[in-house]
Motif scaffolding. Structure first.
Motif, PDB file in Angstrom:
ATOM      1  N   TYR A 174     -22.085 -20.374 -21.648  1.00  0.00           N
ATOM      2  CA  TYR A 174     -21.239 -21.438 -22.173  1.00  0.00           C
ATOM      3  C   TYR A 174     -20.945 -21.183 -23.649  1.00  0.00           C
ATOM      4  N   HIS A 203     -29.379 -23.191  -6.572  1.00  0.00           N
ATOM      5  CA  HIS A 203     -28.462 -23.709  -5.562  1.00  0.00           C
ATOM      6  C   HIS A 203     -29.061 -23.503  -4.186  1.00  0.00           C
ATOM      7  N   THR A 250     -21.021 -29.538 -24.080  1.00  0.00           N
ATOM      8  CA  THR A 250     -21.833 -28.350 -24.347  1.00  0.00           C
ATOM      9  C   THR A 250     -21.415 -27.143 -23.525  1.00  0.00           C
ATOM     10  N   GLY A 251     -20.768 -27.375 -22.403  1.00  0.00           N
ATOM     11  CA  GLY A 251     -20.498 -26.288 -21.468  1.00  0.00           C
ATOM     12  C   GLY A 251     -21.502 -26.243 -20.334  1.00  0.00           C
ATOM     13  N   LEU A 252     -22.506 -27.113 -20.397  1.00  0.00           N
ATOM     14  CA  LEU A 252     -23.510 -27.210 -19.341  1.00  0.00           C
ATOM     15  C   LEU A 252     -23.091 -28.242 -18.306  1.00  0.00           C
ATOM     16  N   PHE A 253     -23.298 -27.927 -17.045  1.00  0.00           N
ATOM     17  CA  PHE A 253     -22.992 -28.875 -15.972  1.00  0.00           C
ATOM     18  C   PHE A 253     -24.278 -29.558 -15.545  1.00  0.00           C
ATOM     19  N   TYR A 310     -28.167 -18.781 -10.250  1.00  0.00           N
ATOM     20  CA  TYR A 310     -27.014 -18.317 -11.013  1.00  0.00           C
ATOM     21  C   TYR A 310     -27.279 -18.461 -12.507  1.00  0.00           C
ATOM     22  N   ALA A 332     -27.369 -20.519 -19.405  1.00  0.00           N
ATOM     23  CA  ALA A 332     -28.033 -21.479 -18.528  1.00  0.00           C
ATOM     24  C   ALA A 332     -28.347 -20.833 -17.185  1.00  0.00           C
ATOM     25  N   PRO A 380     -25.909 -29.596  -4.008  1.00  0.00           N
ATOM     26  CA  PRO A 380     -25.161 -29.102  -5.170  1.00  0.00           C
ATOM     27  C   PRO A 380     -26.063 -28.255  -6.062  1.00  0.00           C
ATOM     28  N   PRO A 381     -25.470 -27.416  -6.881  1.00  0.00           N
ATOM     29  CA  PRO A 381     -26.279 -26.665  -7.855  1.00  0.00           C
ATOM     30  C   PRO A 381     -27.033 -27.622  -8.771  1.00  0.00           C
ATOM     31  N   PRO A 439     -12.869 -19.556 -19.815  1.00  0.00           N
ATOM     32  CA  PRO A 439     -13.459 -20.022 -18.562  1.00  0.00           C
ATOM     33  C   PRO A 439     -14.979 -20.095 -18.661  1.00  0.00           C
ATOM     34  N   TYR A 440     -15.545 -20.957 -17.854  1.00  0.00           N
ATOM     35  CA  TYR A 440     -16.987 -21.037 -17.713  1.00  0.00           C
ATOM     36  C   TYR A 440     -17.361 -19.980 -16.677  1.00  0.00           C
ATOM     37  N   GLN A 457     -25.190 -18.703 -16.187  1.00  0.00           N
ATOM     38  CA  GLN A 457     -23.873 -19.142 -16.649  1.00  0.00           C
ATOM     39  C   GLN A 457     -23.842 -19.068 -18.170  1.00  0.00           C
ATOM     40  N   PHE A 495     -19.982 -17.615 -14.369  1.00  0.00           N
ATOM     41  CA  PHE A 495     -21.280 -17.516 -13.709  1.00  0.00           C
ATOM     42  C   PHE A 495     -21.541 -16.064 -13.309  1.00  0.00           C
ATOM     43  N   LEU A 523     -29.091 -27.817 -12.524  1.00  0.00           N
ATOM     44  CA  LEU A 523     -29.370 -27.181 -13.816  1.00  0.00           C
ATOM     45  C   LEU A 523     -30.875 -27.040 -14.002  1.00  0.00           C
ATOM     46  N   TRP A 583     -23.621 -32.787 -10.530  1.00  0.00           N
ATOM     47  CA  TRP A 583     -22.678 -32.222  -9.583  1.00  0.00           C
ATOM     48  C   TRP A 583     -22.560 -33.160  -8.386  1.00  0.00           C
ATOM     49  N   GLY A 584     -21.385 -33.166  -7.774  1.00  0.00           N
ATOM     50  CA  GLY A 584     -21.241 -33.854  -6.506  1.00  0.00           C
ATOM     51  C   GLY A 584     -21.777 -32.992  -5.380  1.00  0.00           C
ATOM     52  N   TRP A 644     -15.702 -21.331 -11.489  1.00  0.00           N
ATOM     53  CA  TRP A 644     -15.093 -22.456 -12.186  1.00  0.00           C
ATOM     54  C   TRP A 644     -13.584 -22.450 -11.924  1.00  0.00           C
ATOM     55  N   TYR A 649     -29.000 -21.990 -13.008  1.00  0.00           N
ATOM     56  CA  TYR A 649     -28.877 -23.027 -12.003  1.00  0.00           C
ATOM     57  C   TYR A 649     -29.559 -22.555 -10.719  1.00  0.00           C
ATOM     58  N   LEU A 705     -20.479 -19.060  -7.404  1.00  0.00           N
ATOM     59  CA  LEU A 705     -19.782 -20.191  -8.011  1.00  0.00           C
ATOM     60  C   LEU A 705     -18.635 -19.698  -8.883  1.00  0.00           C
ATOM     61  N   GLN A 716     -22.995 -13.499 -10.327  1.00  0.00           N
ATOM     62  CA  GLN A 716     -22.636 -13.487  -8.893  1.00  0.00           C
ATOM     63  C   GLN A 716     -23.707 -14.130  -8.013  1.00  0.00           C
ATOM     64  N   TYR A 745     -16.725 -28.517  -5.708  1.00  0.00           N
ATOM     65  CA  TYR A 745     -17.626 -29.455  -6.370  1.00  0.00           C
ATOM     66  C   TYR A 745     -16.978 -30.005  -7.640  1.00  0.00           C
TER      67      TYR A 745
END
Lengths: 114, 118
Positions: free
Chosen positions: A97, A44, B102-105, A93, A40, A49-50, A102-103, A95, A105, A52, B108-109, B47, A42, B45, A107, B94
């Motif tokens: 999945y 930012h 899915t692992g997708l965000f 970024y 994915a 917020p980031p 861990p998820y 990412q 990203f 998608l 977000w706040g 996690w 993103y 970012l 840098q 956040y």
């Protein structure tokens, strides 16, 4: 853990020109059973917020302008902004999945106007 | 409409504790996978933690044993209890909703800043 590495760290492009950001994963994020890349992108912006932008490496999220496109497979991916607009200034970024947690990203790549 | 609103950030001394909250609306926190993601000053970012719909949890190695993620189902709120804080925990935190496991965000706040300093 899968490590994501982006290049370049920063990029300055003229308005209306193409911007290209690369992302490399330390192992393949292509799931052979469904032929999908679990990658994915993103966007930012400062103070926000980031957001998608793209998933499955090349599927645009609803509402994302079509000047944003994603490509690549396996371990090498690209985000392209076909004609840079002022509102595209942001950090981008990638990412993975494929394996979570861990998820992870990349840098980040800072995209600016030249 | 999905909304996530974080609160609870602030200045805390090294070794101290802080609890972050994330009030959700427009969906059920208890039926979603919810994460905390942070961004340290000048960094990318990272996690931090996830709580799954079934209630199990996971943490990044950098916070394992110090942070606890939880939720209050009737308040539709996510929490992050942060203990033994160090300067390396200084970041904007956040909360993020995962799309259908899915692992997708996808939401977000706005983030809440945490500064660990004496």
């Amino acid at each position: 853990d899968i490590v994501m590495t982006q290049s370049p760290d920063s990029l300055a492009v003229s308005l209306g020109e193409r911007a290209t950001i690369n992302c490399k994963s330390s192992q393949s994020v292509l799931y052979s059973s469904n032929n999908k890349n679990y990658l994915a992108w993103y966007q930012h912006k400062p103070g926000q917020p980031p957001k998608l932008l793209i998933y499955w490496a090349s599927t645009r999220e609803s509402g994302v302008p079509d000047r944003f496109s994603g490509s690549g497979s396996g371990t090498d991916f690209t985000l392209t902004v076909s004609s840079l607009q002022a509102e595209d200034v942001a950090v981008y970024y990638c990412q993975q999945y494929y394996t979570t947690p861990p998820y992870t990203f990349g840098q980040g790549t800072k995209l600016e106007i030249k | 409409e999905v909304q996530l609103v974080e609160s609870g950030g602030g200045l805390v001394q090294p070794g101290g504790s802080l609890r972050l909250s994330c009030a959700a609306s427009g969906f059920s926190v208890s039926r979603s996978y919810m994460s905390w993601v942070r961004q340290a000053p000048g960094k990318g970012l990272e996690w931090v933690s996830v709580i799954y719909s079934g209630g199990s949890t996971n943490y990044s190695d950098s916070v394992k044993g110090r942070f606890i993620i939880s939720r209050h189902n009737s308040k539709n709120t996510l929490y992050l209890q942060m203990n033994s804080l160090g300067p390396e925990d200084t970041a904007v935190y956040y909360c993020a909703k995962e799309r259908a496991a899915t692992g997708l965000f996808d939401y977000w706040g706005q983030g809440t800043p945490v500064t660990v300093s004496s």
